[in-house]
Design a protein around this motif. Structure first.
Motif, short mmCIF file in Angstrom:
data_model
loop_
_atom_site.label_atom_id
_atom_site.label_comp_id
_atom_site.label_asym_id
_atom_site.label_seq_id
_atom_site.Cartn_x
_atom_site.Cartn_y
_atom_site.Cartn_z
N TYR A 6 3.79 62.20 46.46
CA TYR A 6 4.56 62.59 47.64
C TYR A 6 6.05 62.47 47.36
CZ TYR A 6 6.95 62.17 52.12
OH TYR A 6 7.83 62.32 53.15
N HIS A 17 8.72 68.15 52.85
CA HIS A 17 7.84 67.11 52.33
C HIS A 17 6.84 67.76 51.38
CE1 HIS A 17 9.22 64.30 55.56
NE2 HIS A 17 9.44 65.45 56.18
N TYR A 19 3.58 67.33 48.83
CA TYR A 19 2.44 66.54 48.39
C TYR A 19 1.89 67.17 47.11
CZ TYR A 19 2.62 64.24 52.92
OH TYR A 19 3.02 63.51 54.01
N SER A 49 6.16 70.95 55.42
CA SER A 49 5.62 70.36 54.20
C SER A 49 4.92 71.40 53.35
CB SER A 49 4.64 69.23 54.54
OG SER A 49 3.43 69.77 55.06
N THR A 51 1.61 71.64 50.50
CA THR A 51 0.44 71.04 49.86
C THR A 51 0.49 71.37 48.37
OG1 THR A 51 -0.78 72.98 50.66
CG2 THR A 51 -1.05 70.93 51.88
N ASN A 385 1.11 63.96 57.60
CA ASN A 385 1.28 65.38 57.31
C ASN A 385 0.61 66.25 58.37
OD1 ASN A 385 2.31 67.49 55.63
ND2 ASN A 385 0.28 67.79 54.75
#
Length: 473
Positions: A6, A17, A19, A49, A51, A385
């Motif tokens: 992260y 953000h 991940y 965010s 993924t 998230n």
């Protein structure tokens, strides 16, 4: 450690953000962050965010979660995607993989599926007795009873309960703007796969020991044959996207809205054209869920032909990864967009369907042709998230680049052609689907490792491919 998976990336327009494990993060294209910066220029954004399967798309990357407060929020067709409601469905069978170890039987099953499931590009579905207006307004509840095969056995019924949503309510007046040719084409396509990365795959599962209790509660067992389906809203969703994108663009020009990317479309949720888009998007979500249901229905009929009347195929789950809707988080109402991202709720979360309230619902993550797929369940850490995880492996090469760089022999090796373990496909030549070879995608095992490592979700079962049905181009 979770921090290895992260990162908060500060961009000129805000924070995204991310991940992803170290290797996946290192491999991200700079355009991914350019797109994030553009997306962060949409007013009033609360959160954004990526993924680990993130890759460049039109206006917005695939692998994006973007969130606004409902009361002053925005909706973006670009952060939903053109294939509205595209998603996954898995059905459990009562067949063990050993019953399909004969490659000739797998070929027979694939050929029989083609009899019930049209795969040609302009194929017509076998469901002319279904009324499209009932589907787009009522979802699964718009189907005639004969297409709900478990409706007569309530204790075993999963068709209407084991889905993310069986009906999205819409204002039916929004449907009046579509001409008859859109209705006609969309009706013809009900119960068809489409092409590209859409598929129906026969898989065998291997349960993760640490979540065996969850798997057994869901009805999964080691060696079980399952059917994984990936498809969306076909021509209906495409028409919604095309029509409403034009309308949203007019709103943007009228109000002086925009970013550095002219393909990034958005409008205030309260605007009439935005509400019109939301209504029509929900109609496409209804279509997409029913479309996957009918694909499964066709495969069920083929299974009965091959295995006999005792063959069973119950719904494990159906969910979407291209959509936007209202969700509650900590009693606050948010409008959450997911483009190439999957909702994955943990045990006890009130938004779980009733059958999955105590375990969390299945999150269905496809790999690529020749590689494993995964069935996961949300972890409590996913709250950070907005309970979003990956939606698949994520492309690393365009279709044209894949065709240039990957040989047929390399693809055939992945598919184990000529062996007893061959992953049987319905195409006469692998050349026609070369752009869907595993080399076009990221390593799905690294994707899953990132999701687990970040504490977003856990693996319940690994799904190994045995045969695949792809749409013809």
């Amino acid at each position: 450690m979770k921090e290895n998976y992260y990162r908060q990336i500060q961009l000129p327009s805000g924070v995204v953000h991310v991940y992803a494990g170290p290797e996946l993060f290192k491999g991200l294209d700079y355009q991914v962050f350019q797109m994030a910066n553009n997306n962060l220029q949409i007013p009033n954004g609360m959160y954004m965010s990526y993924t680990p399967d993130v890759h460049v798309g039109v206006g917005t990357c695939i692998g994006t979660t973007a969130v606004w407060n409902t009361h002053n929020g925005y909706v973006s067709p670009s952060i939903v995607g053109s294939d509205i409601g595209c998603g996954m469905r898995v059905h459990m069978t009562n067949v063990h993989k050993d019953e399909l170890k004969d490659v000739k039987l797998r070929r027979k099953l694939v050929k029989t599926i083609e009899k019930y499931l049209p795969v040609e590009d302009h194929a017509r579905g076998h469901f002319s007795d279904i009324r499209l207006e009932h589907i787009v307004t009522k979802g699964l509840h718009g189907l005639p009873k004969k297409y709900i095969p478990d409706g007569y056995t309530p204790r075993k019924a999963t068709s209407l309960t084991h889905v993310e949503s069986n009906k999205f309510t819409i204002d039916e007046n929004a449907l009046n703007r579509f001409p008859s040719n859109v209705w006609h084409r969309s009706h013809r396509q009900l119960g068809t796969l489409g092409n590209g990365n859409h598929f129906a795959e026969i898989q065998s599962i291997e349960i993760a020991e640490e979540n065996r209790d969850v798997a057994e509660a869901w009805g999964l067992f080691d060696g079980q044959v399952v059917i994984m389906i990936h498809s969306g809203s076909r021509a209906w969703g495409g028409s919604v996207s095309q029509t409403c994108s034009s309308d949203i663009l007019k709103v943007m020009r009228m109000h002086g809205l925009g970013t550095a990317d002219p393909k990034l479309l958005y409008a205030p949720l309260e605007h009439p054209e935005a509400q019109n888009y939301v209504n029509l998007m929900y109609s496409a979500l209804n279509y997409a869920v029913v479309n996957r249901h009918l694909i499964a229905y066709a495969i069920r009929e083929a299974g009965k032909d091959v295995f006999g009347s005792k063959f069973e195929m119950s719904t494990l789950y159906d969910l979407m990864h291209n959509y936007a809707w209202e969700e509650k988080h900590d009693e606050q109402s948010y409008f959450v967009h997911r483009k190439g991202a999957t909702r994955s709720l943990p045990a006890g979360h009130p938004d779980n369907p009733q059958p999955y309230l105590t375990t969390g619902h299945p999150a269905l993550i496809p790999g690529s042709m020749g590689t494993a797929s995964y069935i996961m369940v949300g972890a409590p850490g996913g709250k950070a998230n907005f309970h979003s995880i990956c939606h698949g492996a994520g492309r690393i090469r365009s279709r044209s680049a894949t065709k240039r760089l990957v040989t047929l022999n390399e693809f055939a090796s992945y598919m184990r052609v000529g062996t007893n373990d061959e992953i049987v496909v319905n195409q006469r030549s692998l050349e026609s689907i070369l752009d869907e070879s595993p080399q076009a995608y990221k390593d799905v095992d690294q994707i899953i490792e990132s999701v687990v490592g970040a504490g977003l979700a856990e693996v319940v079962a690994k799904c190994k491919p045995m045969a695949a049905v792809k749409g013809a181009k």
